[in-house]
Design an enzyme around this catalytic site. Sequence first.
Site, short mmCIF file in Angstrom:
data_model
loop_
_atom_site.label_atom_id
_atom_site.label_comp_id
_atom_site.label_asym_id
_atom_site.label_seq_id
_atom_site.Cartn_x
_atom_site.Cartn_y
_atom_site.Cartn_z
N GLU A 1 0.91 -1.40 0.29
CA GLU A 1 -0.08 0.17 -0.05
C GLU A 1 0.84 1.36 0.07
O GLU A 1 1.48 1.48 0.93
CB GLU A 1 -0.97 0.00 1.27
CG GLU A 1 -1.74 1.12 1.26
CD GLU A 1 -2.20 1.41 2.80
OE1 GLU A 1 -2.54 0.54 3.44
OE2 GLU A 1 -2.25 2.70 3.37
N ARG B 1 1.02 10.38 0.81
CA ARG B 1 1.24 11.21 1.60
C ARG B 1 2.69 11.73 1.28
O ARG B 1 3.32 12.84 2.08
CB ARG B 1 1.37 10.90 3.13
CG ARG B 1 2.39 9.82 3.59
CD ARG B 1 2.30 9.43 5.05
NE ARG B 1 1.07 8.49 4.98
CZ ARG B 1 0.87 7.92 6.27
NH1 ARG B 1 1.91 8.11 7.42
NH2 ARG B 1 -0.05 6.84 6.57
N THR C 1 -3.76 6.50 1.93
CA THR C 1 -3.95 7.97 2.16
C THR C 1 -4.73 8.65 1.00
O THR C 1 -4.43 9.68 0.34
CB THR C 1 -2.51 8.66 2.47
OG1 THR C 1 -1.85 7.89 3.22
CG2 THR C 1 -2.93 9.97 3.22
N LYS D 1 -10.67 -0.45 7.52
CA LYS D 1 -9.52 -0.26 8.26
C LYS D 1 -9.67 0.30 9.44
O LYS D 1 -10.67 1.33 9.64
CB LYS D 1 -8.48 0.59 7.42
CG LYS D 1 -7.48 1.23 8.17
CD LYS D 1 -6.45 2.14 7.08
CE LYS D 1 -5.52 2.99 7.58
NZ LYS D 1 -4.51 3.10 6.89
#
Length: 210
Positions: free
Chosen positions: A39, A43, A68, A128
Amino acid sequence: MPITVDDVGPVIPVVVIDEASRAGDVALALADGGIYFAEVTLRTDAGLGAIAAIADLNIPGFTVGAGTVLSRDDLERSLAAGAQFIVSPGFDDDLVSRALDAGVAVLPGVATATEVQRAIAAGVDTVKFFPADRLGGLPTIAALAAPFRHTRFVPSGGVTAENALEYLGHAAVPAVSGSWMVTREMISGGDFAGITRVSQEFTSRLGTRP
Ligand code: 3PG
Protein backbone atom coordinates in the site's frame (compact mmCIF):
# COMPACT_ATOMS: atom_id res chain seq x y z
CA MET A 1 -9.85 -9.93 -13.00
CA PRO A 2 -9.94 -7.10 -10.41
CA ILE A 3 -8.86 -8.07 -6.93
CA THR A 4 -11.27 -7.79 -4.04
CA VAL A 5 -10.60 -6.80 -0.46
CA ASP A 6 -10.75 -10.52 0.36
CA ASP A 7 -7.63 -11.03 -1.72
CA VAL A 8 -5.57 -8.49 0.25
CA GLY A 9 -3.49 -9.69 3.17
CA PRO A 10 -2.85 -11.17 5.61
CA VAL A 11 -0.27 -8.44 5.89
CA ILE A 12 -0.39 -5.13 4.03
CA PRO A 13 2.88 -3.19 4.13
CA VAL A 14 2.35 0.56 4.33
CA VAL A 15 4.97 2.18 2.13
CA VAL A 16 5.91 5.82 2.67
CA ILE A 17 8.42 6.59 -0.05
CA ASP A 18 10.35 9.73 -0.91
CA GLU A 19 11.85 8.63 -4.24
CA ALA A 20 9.73 6.79 -6.81
CA SER A 21 12.92 5.41 -8.34
CA ARG A 22 13.28 3.14 -5.28
CA ALA A 23 9.76 1.71 -5.52
CA GLY A 24 10.58 -1.22 -7.78
CA ASP A 25 13.33 -2.42 -5.45
CA VAL A 26 10.97 -2.10 -2.48
CA ALA A 27 8.33 -4.26 -4.16
CA LEU A 28 10.90 -6.85 -5.24
CA ALA A 29 12.32 -6.93 -1.70
CA LEU A 30 8.85 -7.49 -0.23
CA ALA A 31 8.12 -10.25 -2.74
CA ASP A 32 11.44 -11.91 -1.93
CA GLY A 33 10.31 -11.91 1.68
CA GLY A 34 6.98 -13.53 0.80
CA ILE A 35 4.79 -10.42 0.91
CA TYR A 36 2.95 -9.75 -2.34
CA PHE A 37 1.22 -6.49 -1.49
CA ALA A 38 2.20 -2.89 -1.03
CA GLU A 39 0.00 0.00 0.00
CA VAL A 40 1.90 3.01 -1.27
CA THR A 41 0.68 6.10 0.50
CA LEU A 42 -0.02 9.38 -1.22
CA ARG A 43 1.39 11.26 1.74
CA THR A 44 4.56 11.99 -0.22
CA ASP A 45 4.90 13.55 -3.66
CA ALA A 46 6.58 10.36 -4.84
CA GLY A 47 3.56 8.17 -4.03
CA LEU A 48 1.82 8.15 -7.41
CA GLY A 49 5.07 7.68 -9.30
CA ALA A 50 5.96 4.82 -6.97
CA ILE A 51 2.61 3.11 -7.63
CA ALA A 52 3.18 3.44 -11.37
CA ALA A 53 6.73 2.13 -11.10
CA ILE A 54 5.58 -0.96 -9.21
CA ALA A 55 2.60 -1.56 -11.52
CA ASP A 56 4.86 -1.27 -14.56
CA LEU A 57 7.20 -3.92 -13.18
CA ASN A 58 4.44 -6.54 -13.38
CA ILE A 59 5.94 -8.69 -10.64
CA PRO A 60 4.04 -12.00 -10.85
CA GLY A 61 1.40 -12.19 -8.13
CA PHE A 62 2.22 -8.76 -6.75
CA THR A 63 -0.58 -6.28 -6.02
CA VAL A 64 -0.02 -2.58 -5.48
CA GLY A 65 -2.58 -0.29 -3.92
CA ALA A 66 -2.83 3.36 -2.93
CA GLY A 67 -3.06 4.57 0.65
CA THR A 68 -3.96 7.95 2.15
CA VAL A 69 -6.52 8.41 -0.64
CA LEU A 70 -8.43 11.47 0.51
CA SER A 71 -10.37 12.76 -2.49
CA ARG A 72 -11.91 11.82 -5.81
CA ASP A 73 -8.85 13.26 -7.51
CA ASP A 74 -6.58 11.04 -5.43
CA LEU A 75 -8.74 8.07 -6.37
CA GLU A 76 -8.71 8.80 -10.10
CA ARG A 77 -4.98 9.46 -10.12
CA SER A 78 -4.27 6.30 -8.14
CA LEU A 79 -6.27 4.17 -10.56
CA ALA A 80 -4.56 5.83 -13.52
CA ALA A 81 -1.19 5.02 -11.95
CA GLY A 82 -2.16 1.37 -11.66
CA ALA A 83 -3.43 0.99 -8.09
CA GLN A 84 -5.48 -2.17 -7.62
CA PHE A 85 -6.89 -1.30 -4.23
CA ILE A 86 -7.66 1.91 -2.39
CA VAL A 87 -7.14 2.67 1.30
CA SER A 88 -8.22 5.78 3.18
CA PRO A 89 -7.54 6.69 6.80
CA GLY A 90 -11.14 7.78 7.44
CA PHE A 91 -14.59 7.07 6.08
CA ASP A 92 -15.82 9.11 3.12
CA ASP A 93 -19.13 7.99 1.58
CA ASP A 94 -18.42 9.66 -1.74
CA LEU A 95 -14.98 8.13 -2.08
CA VAL A 96 -16.28 4.68 -1.19
CA SER A 97 -19.14 4.84 -3.65
CA ARG A 98 -16.81 6.04 -6.42
CA ALA A 99 -14.44 3.16 -5.72
CA LEU A 100 -17.26 0.62 -5.66
CA ASP A 101 -18.67 2.06 -8.90
CA ALA A 102 -15.22 1.73 -10.46
CA GLY A 103 -15.11 -1.90 -9.35
CA VAL A 104 -11.95 -1.40 -7.32
CA ALA A 105 -11.31 -2.89 -3.89
CA VAL A 106 -11.62 -0.27 -1.18
CA LEU A 107 -10.57 -0.36 2.45
CA PRO A 108 -11.91 2.75 4.20
CA GLY A 109 -10.87 3.69 7.70
CA VAL A 110 -13.16 3.71 10.72
CA ALA A 111 -12.57 4.60 14.34
CA THR A 112 -16.06 4.43 15.89
CA ALA A 113 -19.24 2.35 15.94
CA THR A 114 -21.00 5.12 14.05
CA GLU A 115 -18.48 4.87 11.24
CA VAL A 116 -18.85 1.10 11.11
CA GLN A 117 -22.59 1.61 10.62
CA ARG A 118 -21.87 4.05 7.80
CA ALA A 119 -19.60 1.47 6.22
CA ILE A 120 -22.32 -1.16 6.44
CA ALA A 121 -24.83 1.24 4.90
CA ALA A 122 -22.38 1.89 2.06
CA GLY A 123 -22.07 -1.83 1.37
CA VAL A 124 -18.58 -2.26 2.83
CA ASP A 125 -17.88 -5.29 5.02
CA THR A 126 -14.13 -4.87 5.56
CA VAL A 127 -12.77 -1.70 7.12
CA LYS A 128 -9.42 -0.37 8.23
CA PHE A 129 -9.35 0.26 11.98
CA PHE A 130 -7.15 3.31 12.36
CA PRO A 131 -5.17 4.30 14.38
CA ALA A 132 -5.49 0.88 15.96
CA ASP A 133 -3.07 1.22 18.86
CA ARG A 134 -4.40 4.64 19.90
CA LEU A 135 -7.98 3.34 19.77
CA GLY A 136 -7.29 0.53 22.20
CA GLY A 137 -6.05 -2.18 19.85
CA LEU A 138 -7.49 -5.69 19.88
CA PRO A 139 -9.87 -5.26 22.86
CA THR A 140 -11.59 -2.41 21.00
CA ILE A 141 -11.85 -4.47 17.81
CA ALA A 142 -13.34 -7.34 19.83
CA ALA A 143 -15.86 -4.95 21.38
CA LEU A 144 -16.88 -3.62 17.94
CA ALA A 145 -16.96 -7.08 16.36
CA ALA A 146 -19.59 -8.24 18.85
CA PRO A 147 -22.47 -6.13 17.52
CA PHE A 148 -21.07 -5.84 13.99
CA ARG A 149 -20.71 -9.55 13.44
CA HIS A 150 -20.45 -9.33 9.65
CA THR A 151 -17.79 -6.61 9.64
CA ARG A 152 -14.09 -7.37 9.42
CA PHE A 153 -11.41 -5.08 10.77
CA VAL A 154 -7.90 -4.50 9.42
CA PRO A 155 -5.91 -2.81 12.20
CA SER A 156 -3.41 -0.18 11.12
CA GLY A 157 -1.26 2.13 13.22
CA GLY A 158 1.11 0.71 15.79
CA VAL A 159 0.89 -2.84 14.45
CA THR A 160 4.24 -4.56 14.97
CA ALA A 161 5.87 -7.91 14.30
CA GLU A 162 5.19 -8.63 17.96
CA ASN A 163 1.45 -7.92 18.10
CA ALA A 164 0.41 -8.71 14.49
CA LEU A 165 -0.23 -12.41 15.13
CA GLU A 166 -2.33 -11.57 18.17
CA TYR A 167 -4.54 -9.34 15.99
CA LEU A 168 -4.71 -12.02 13.30
CA GLY A 169 -5.84 -14.52 15.89
CA HIS A 170 -9.20 -12.77 16.13
CA ALA A 171 -11.84 -14.09 13.74
CA ALA A 172 -12.85 -10.55 12.74
CA VAL A 173 -9.30 -9.64 11.65
CA PRO A 174 -8.49 -10.95 8.16
CA ALA A 175 -5.35 -8.84 7.73
CA VAL A 176 -3.09 -6.34 9.46
CA SER A 177 -1.40 -3.31 8.01
CA GLY A 178 1.82 -1.67 9.08
CA SER A 179 5.16 -0.23 8.15
CA TRP A 180 7.48 -2.26 10.36
CA MET A 181 8.90 -4.35 7.50
CA VAL A 182 9.40 -1.41 5.16
CA THR A 183 10.20 1.75 7.06
CA ARG A 184 10.88 5.06 5.40
CA GLU A 185 14.44 4.81 6.72
CA MET A 186 15.01 1.37 5.20
CA ILE A 187 13.85 2.71 1.84
CA SER A 188 15.88 5.92 1.92
CA GLY A 189 18.93 3.98 3.15
CA GLY A 190 18.61 1.44 0.34
CA ASP A 191 18.28 -1.38 2.87
CA PHE A 192 16.31 -3.66 0.56
CA ALA A 193 17.93 -6.76 2.05
CA GLY A 194 16.58 -5.60 5.41
CA ILE A 195 13.06 -5.31 3.96
CA THR A 196 13.32 -8.87 2.67
CA ARG A 197 14.74 -10.15 5.96
CA VAL A 198 12.07 -8.57 8.18
CA SER A 199 9.31 -9.62 5.75
CA GLN A 200 10.63 -13.17 5.67
CA GLU A 201 10.87 -13.28 9.46
CA PHE A 202 7.21 -12.40 9.64
CA THR A 203 5.86 -14.54 6.81
CA SER A 204 7.66 -17.56 8.24
CA ARG A 205 5.73 -17.02 11.48
CA LEU A 206 2.37 -16.78 9.71
CA GLY A 207 2.34 -20.56 9.59
CA THR A 208 2.10 -20.47 13.37
CA ARG A 209 -0.81 -18.06 13.25
CA PRO A 210 -3.02 -18.69 16.28
C1 3PG B 1 -0.02 4.64 8.70
O1 3PG B 1 -0.98 5.33 8.47
O2 3PG B 1 1.12 5.08 8.71
C2 3PG B 1 -0.28 3.21 8.88
O3 3PG B 1 -1.37 3.02 9.68
C3 3PG B 1 0.91 2.48 9.38
O4 3PG B 1 1.16 2.81 10.68
P1 3PG B 1 2.51 2.30 11.36
O5 3PG B 1 3.63 3.08 10.75
O6 3PG B 1 2.31 2.59 12.83
O7 3PG B 1 2.65 0.83 11.08
